[in-house]
Design an enzyme around this catalytic site. Structure first.
Site, mmCIF file in Angstrom:
data_model
loop_
_atom_site.group_PDB
_atom_site.id
_atom_site.type_symbol
_atom_site.label_atom_id
_atom_site.label_comp_id
_atom_site.label_asym_id
_atom_site.label_seq_id
_atom_site.Cartn_x
_atom_site.Cartn_y
_atom_site.Cartn_z
ATOM 1 N N ALA A 70 -49.887 -34.282 -19.498
ATOM 2 C CA ALA A 70 -51.277 -34.745 -19.583
ATOM 3 C C ALA A 70 -51.971 -33.863 -20.617
ATOM 4 C CB ALA A 70 -51.966 -34.651 -18.229
ATOM 5 N N ILE A 71 -51.460 -33.936 -21.853
ATOM 6 C CA ILE A 71 -52.007 -33.078 -22.919
ATOM 7 C C ILE A 71 -53.454 -33.493 -23.211
ATOM 8 C CG2 ILE A 71 -51.686 -32.253 -25.300
ATOM 9 C CD1 ILE A 71 -49.285 -31.545 -23.482
ATOM 10 N N GLY A 72 -53.707 -34.801 -23.214
ATOM 11 C CA GLY A 72 -55.074 -35.268 -23.461
ATOM 12 C C GLY A 72 -55.437 -35.280 -24.933
ATOM 13 N N ASN A 99 -50.391 -41.383 -36.167
ATOM 14 C CA ASN A 99 -50.703 -41.975 -34.851
ATOM 15 C C ASN A 99 -52.202 -41.797 -34.611
ATOM 16 O OD1 ASN A 99 -51.147 -41.598 -31.790
ATOM 17 N ND2 ASN A 99 -49.112 -42.509 -31.839
ATOM 18 N N CYS A 129 -52.338 -44.406 -24.371
ATOM 19 C CA CYS A 129 -52.277 -43.060 -23.792
ATOM 20 C C CYS A 129 -52.822 -43.063 -22.367
ATOM 21 C CB CYS A 129 -53.063 -42.063 -24.641
ATOM 22 S SG CYS A 129 -52.924 -40.388 -23.979
ATOM 23 N N THR A 192 -45.711 -43.526 -22.310
ATOM 24 C CA THR A 192 -45.263 -42.984 -21.022
ATOM 25 C C THR A 192 -45.722 -43.840 -19.833
ATOM 26 O OG1 THR A 192 -47.214 -41.582 -21.074
ATOM 27 C CG2 THR A 192 -45.145 -40.602 -21.812
ATOM 28 N N GLY A 242 -38.175 -43.886 -25.471
ATOM 29 C CA GLY A 242 -38.244 -43.679 -24.028
ATOM 30 C C GLY A 242 -36.912 -43.136 -23.552
ATOM 31 N N SER A 265 -39.129 -36.507 -25.772
ATOM 32 C CA SER A 265 -38.921 -35.393 -24.831
ATOM 33 C C SER A 265 -37.617 -34.639 -25.069
ATOM 34 C CB SER A 265 -38.919 -35.913 -23.397
ATOM 35 O OG SER A 265 -40.112 -36.597 -23.134
#
Ligand SMILES: Cc1cc2nc3c(=O)[nH]c(=O)nc-3n(C[C@H](O)[C@H](O)[C@H](O)COP(=O)(O)O)c2cc1C
Length: 308
Positions: A70-72, A99, A129, A192, A242, A265
């Site tokens: 949850a970088i935000g 992006n 997001c 995500t 993904g 990831s």
């Protein structure tokens, strides 16, 4: 020699392996570890109009088969990006895709206009997001709202516009059709999945934001399914992502219908993942006597097989 090259909405890449937004910094951090110019293209962290500090920590935690983040949308803002980071990224000599993450249609248009002549090869619109209150997924789950904003961005730039969709909907095909009709040039699938984790000792959510976005191997089957369904329904090139960790994983997406793939990831576990995938794709094609990797796109559902 196997030809791995692809062209996505006019963006030419020497191979179909990109980095997923938000997981690779600007690439400069990885330059001492491997030759970043070997990648197909770079994709930036989500850019906002003003600098954004992101969410309260903790902002990332590990789960059984992936990450919750949850970088935000922490980032220096589009102007600072154009002045400081972009020149360093362009030095790698491969396409850079920006992006963009507006909170409103107006902000998306302003971001597109700022970036139009900055040197990026294309825009990836993040309307997916899960970690911000305004914009993000709130815009990207309703087909009509998503279409309106995509149409506005397409009209405000001559750059190719790639739209990144959320899997947090019941009908991703309907969403893809709506943004395709609105003029999108390509799609990125998927962002995500909304999730959360609880610290049982503290009896509190692990993330400062309570919920976060799940990524990594846990979401790969969901992502492959999304690519499979959308590629058969919508005639746009797809960048699949993904949970991709190996060449085998990347091939699943390509056979399902993705023209390119992005690694996210997996970089946290092994920074060499993307270059290993490029090598894996090369040896898979050589082993199977496939001259052009692009002939495998959608081969799991298209009637015609590969030219061998
Ligand atoms: C730490 C982190 C930050 C991310 N930041 C962004 C972002 O800024 N913009 C965006 O569109 N996607 C962002 N994503 C989503 C990834 O680009 C990708 O769609 C997702 O993680 C699935 O790929 P993966 O399973 O290979 O990580 C982020 C993912 C992670 C793990």
């Amino acid at each position: 020699m196997v030809d791995l090259s692809v062209e996505i909405a006019g963006i030419k890449m020497k191979n179909p392996v990109l980095v997923a937004s938000g997981t690779f910094g600007s690439g400069v951090e990885y330059a001492p570890v491997f030759d970043v110019s070997k990648l197909g293209a770079l994709v930036t962290k989500g850019l906002t109009l003003d600098p954004c500090p992101g969410n309260e920590p903790p902002r990332i935690c590990e789960t059984p088969a992936g990450l919750l983040n949850a970088i935000g949308l922490q980032n220096p803002g589009v102007d600072s990006f154009i002045d400081d980071l972009l020149p360093q990224m362009l030095d790698f000599g491969i396409p850079v895709i920006a992006n963009i993450a507006g909170r409103t249609k107006k902000e998306f248009i302003a971001l597109a206009e700022r970036l139009t002549n900055a040197g990026v090869a294309g825009l990836e619109m993040n309307i997916s997001c899960p970690n911000v209150k305004a914009g993000g997924m709130a815009l990207g789950t309703v087909p009509e709202a998503a279409a309106e904003i995509v149409e506005a961005v397409v009209q405000s730039t001559d750059l190719p516009v790639i739209v990144k969709l959320t899997p947090n909907v019941t009908d991703i095909v309907g969403l893809a059709r709506a943004v395709a009709d609105a003029g999108a040039h390509a799609l990125s699938l998927i962002n995500t999945l909304l999730g959360m984790a609880i610290d049982v000792e503290a009896r509190k959510p692990l993330l400062g934001n309570v919920t976060g976005g799940l990524s990594g191997p846990a979401i790969r089957p969901v992502a492959v399914r999304a690519v499979w369904e959308v590629s058969q329904a919508v005639d746009l090139p797809i960048i699949g992502m993904g949970g991709i960790c190996t060449g085998r994983d990347a091939l699943e997406f390509i056979l399902a219908g993705a023209s390119a793939v992005a690694v996210g990831s997996a970089f946290f576990h092994d920074p060499l993942t993307a270059v290993k995938i490029i090598e894996d794709l090369q040896s898979y094609c050589a082993r199977n006597k496939i001259e052009e990797l692009r002939c495998l796109v959608g081969a799991a559902w298209k009637n015609q097989g590969c030219k061998e």
